[in-house]
Design an enzyme around this catalytic site. Structure first.
Site, PDB file in Angstrom:
ATOM      1  NE  ARG A  79      -3.999   0.091   1.745  1.00 10.69           N
ATOM      2  CZ  ARG A  79      -3.941   1.230   2.382  1.00 10.69           C
ATOM      3  NH1 ARG A  79      -3.136   1.391   3.414  1.00 10.69           N
ATOM      4  NH2 ARG A  79      -4.690   2.235   2.018  1.00 10.69           N
TER       5      ARG A  79
ATOM      6  CB  CYS B  42      16.472  -4.980  -5.707  1.00 11.54           C
ATOM      7  SG  CYS B  42      17.413  -6.110  -4.673  1.00 11.54           S
TER       8      CYS B  42
END
Ligand SMILES: *Cc1c(COP(=O)(O)O)cnc(C)c1O
Length: 421
Positions: free
Chosen positions: A312, A342
């Site tokens: 979210r 990453c």
């Protein structure tokens, strides 16, 4: 209101210390409070004083079958958006007659599965879908109960990704063409028109867009009566928001009063599809601090949960309150709370005022019960978190943390080919 509180400086869920749970499950872990879930359902249901609506819990908000089953045992039905969610609802014990099926892209297989389970109704979102439902029903020798989802073209004033009732959104049938759509549906042999449906968006903190949409939908209801199409159900969808921070979120009683006012001349049955409002504040995501570091002026707290666990913040720039599991009174610093993935978008908070925590200490991301685990993924080949349900002084692991084998389940390396000439 929820049942996550500090006791003697330790965050507890109901009567269980969060650290007792993580001692067993490790981190990251989602922890839900059964008492909070029940309370939210109860408050929502009792807010309706004139009507007794059918409350179809929106499974996508938190799809764990333990959660669906908890609501089902309190009388709720289910609002589903896929065959997978139908499978979950059935596994959780929801009967077909309390299931409504929404979504713009139902496949023929999903339609057949739903018909076989005798669901209450399909919320159809296009004429082509009506045709598909009609034809599958015909092939099964049955009649499909359908509602048409109306796109009322109302701005719900929420994040654009979770706004669904504007003409430019993919959802529903444009209200200007809805009457024709009903006439078309009536002409199909294997469809039975049962209702009218809408869902204008999520995390609504104000009920006025719902009232405006309802006004339009009621106009349509009257037109349909003129056309001799009588509707048993009006399904208003979900969307009621919660307070993640300091929003003045509309409360169930105000929401219910507005709906009952608007629908006072509708003699049929009301259906609601709440998701977030029931589960959002009933869950937290617990993560462990892995490392601290400073790049230039930015201080980073790197934790073992990532955007794959709770997307979210990355997706909607959403705010989740962050608190340490052990209350700390030390000096606070502005810190970026980030995960191990990453991507620079892998963050939970930017420049958040928090105490400096040591490696191994834990934090809770609050209000993570809705669209948390259910939106999680295996990105970066991370195993999805465990889920725990607390009830009083007991707790239950309702989903085990994934294992390495889960990551490659179903994958295959093809036999070596000789085409490398
Ligand atoms: C997502 C969804 C809901 C639930 O929305 P909340 O904002 O979580 O209450 C209800 N109905 C439909 C059709 C949905 O797509």
């Amino acid at each position: 209101m929820n049942f996550f509180n500090y006791r003697n400086g330790e965050l507890c869920c109901e009567d269980v210390k969060v650290s007792a749970i993580t001692g067993q499950t490790g981190t990251p872990v989602y922890v839900y409070s059964a008492k909070t879930l029940r309370r939210h359902y109860d408050v929502f249901r009792r807010a309706f004083v004139v009507t007794t609506p059918l409350i179809c819990y929106s499974v996508k908000a938190n799809s764990n079958i333990a959660v669906v089953s908890l609501f089902s045992s309190m009388g709720a039905g289910a609002d589903i958006v896929s065959g997978g969610e139908l499978f979950r609802a059935i596994r959780a014990g929801v009967r077909g007659e309390r299931i409504v099926y929404s979504g713009v892209g139902k496949t023929t297989e999903e339609i057949r599965y739903a018909l076989e389970n005798k669901i209450l109704m399909f919320n159809a979102e296009s004429i082509e879908e009506l045709d598909a439902i009609d034809s599958v029903a015909g092939s099964l020798g049955t009649i499909a109960p359908v509602s048409i989802r109306i796109n009322p073209d109302i701005d719900p004033r929420t994040h654009p990704y979770i706004s669904t009732g504007l003409r430019k959104n993919k959802f529903g049938i444009d209200i200007r063409h809805a009457r024709d759509a009903y006439t078309e549906a009536r002409a199909r042999n294997n469809l039975r028109i049962v209702g009218l449906d809408m869902h204008i968006g999520s995390q609504l903190t104000d009920v006025s867009p719902i009232e405006s949409a309802l006004k339009r939908v009621l106009g349509l209801f009257t037109d349909l009566r003129h056309d001799g199409i009588d509707i048993q159900y009006i399904d208003i969808g979900g969307g009621l928001g919660i307070a993640y921070r300091d929003e003045q979120a509309a409360q169930p009683d105000g929401y219910a009063a507005a709906i009952e006012r608007a629908l006072k001349d509708f003699g049929g049955k009301l259906i609601l599809e709440p998701g977030r409002v029931l589960v959002g504040n009933a869950g937290i995501l617990v993560a462990k601090v892995l490392y601290r570091k400073q790049n230039g002026t930015r201080r980073f707290m790197i934790v073992d949960a990532g955007m794959n666990d709770l997307i979210r913040p990355s997706l909607y720039d959403a705010y989740h309150e962050i608190v340490p599991i052990i209350e700390t009174r030390g000096r606070r610093f502005k810190q970026d709370v980030v995960g191990p993935i990453c991507e620079s978008g892998d963050f939970f908070a930017h420049r958040r005022d928090l105490p400096l925590l040591d490696r191994g200490q834990m934090i809770a991301l609050m209000s993570a019960g809705a669209y948390g685990f259910s939106m999680s993924s295996n990105y970066n080949s991370r195993k999805r978190a465990a889920e725990v349900l607390v009830d009083g002084n007991n707790y239950y692991v309702i989903r085990e943390r994934e294992m390495d084998g889960d990551l490659t389940r179903g994958e295959r390396i093809p036999p070596a080919s000789n085409s490398g000439e």
